[in-house]
Design a protein around this motif. Sequence first.
Motif, short mmCIF file in Angstrom:
data_model
loop_
_atom_site.label_atom_id
_atom_site.label_comp_id
_atom_site.label_asym_id
_atom_site.label_seq_id
_atom_site.Cartn_x
_atom_site.Cartn_y
_atom_site.Cartn_z
N ARG A 1 -9.44 1.59 6.66
CA ARG A 1 -10.61 2.24 7.27
C ARG A 1 -10.97 3.54 6.59
N HIS A 2 -10.03 4.07 5.77
CA HIS A 2 -10.27 5.35 5.10
C HIS A 2 -9.49 5.38 3.80
N ALA A 3 -10.14 5.81 2.74
CA ALA A 3 -9.47 6.02 1.45
C ALA A 3 -9.73 7.46 1.04
N ASN B 1 -4.03 10.02 -5.35
CA ASN B 1 -2.58 10.06 -5.15
C ASN B 1 -2.19 10.11 -3.67
N ALA B 2 -3.16 10.36 -2.81
CA ALA B 2 -2.87 10.43 -1.37
C ALA B 2 -2.65 9.03 -0.82
N PRO B 3 -1.79 8.89 0.18
CA PRO B 3 -1.56 7.56 0.76
C PRO B 3 -2.80 7.03 1.47
N ILE B 4 -2.97 5.74 1.40
CA ILE B 4 -4.07 5.06 2.10
C ILE B 4 -3.47 4.36 3.31
N SER C 1 1.50 2.68 4.69
CA SER C 1 0.52 2.94 3.64
C SER C 1 0.35 1.72 2.76
N LEU C 2 -0.77 1.70 2.05
CA LEU C 2 -1.05 0.60 1.15
C LEU C 2 -0.02 0.52 0.04
N ALA C 3 0.35 1.66 -0.53
CA ALA C 3 1.33 1.67 -1.63
C ALA C 3 2.66 1.04 -1.21
N GLU C 4 3.09 1.29 0.01
CA GLU C 4 4.33 0.69 0.50
C GLU C 4 4.15 -0.80 0.76
N VAL D 1 -5.96 1.30 -9.01
CA VAL D 1 -7.09 0.56 -9.58
C VAL D 1 -8.15 0.29 -8.51
N VAL D 2 -7.71 -0.08 -7.31
CA VAL D 2 -8.66 -0.42 -6.25
C VAL D 2 -9.15 0.81 -5.48
N HIS D 3 -8.44 1.93 -5.60
CA HIS D 3 -8.78 3.14 -4.85
C HIS D 3 -10.24 3.58 -5.01
N PRO D 4 -10.78 3.69 -6.25
CA PRO D 4 -12.17 4.16 -6.37
C PRO D 4 -13.17 3.26 -5.62
#
Length: 139
Positions: free
Chosen positions: A41-43, A48-51, A22-25, A107-110
């Motif tokens: 490819r998907h957010a 709070n869900a992993p990307i 995931s991105l967070a890791e 911050v980048v999620h939206p």
Amino acid sequence: MSAALWRPHPPEAIPGAEDHPSLAESVSRPMPAWARGALVRHAPADANAPIPVSWLRHGTAVPDGYVLLSWSPKPNATTEVSARLGLANGEVTLARWPSLCGKWTRVVHPTLHEVLGLHAAMSLAKDALRLANMLLDSR
């Protein structure tokens, strides 16, 4: 219309991409020296869900409909983050965050969620228009 017409290819089909959980890791440490960045490819709508991401090797283009995030730590304990969007004819700079602090994925999620959704919708509309034109031409 089949969803396969507009969904990007899975990361395992992209030469030069290696899956990562995931991105967070991924952001908790520097990017590997061999990696150009993290391919998204998907957010999910839920921030709070992993990307899910895949590392993309240097020299590999960003596929159409994907976002490449790259980051580098700065001396003032911030991180510079950039995002590039893959399009059919190349890549464009999507966004740049020059001084993010701490866990910056929220911050980048939206931006990721909105741009990937918009790209998917535009791709679907383009495919529908192409199909409609083919049907008209076949008369």
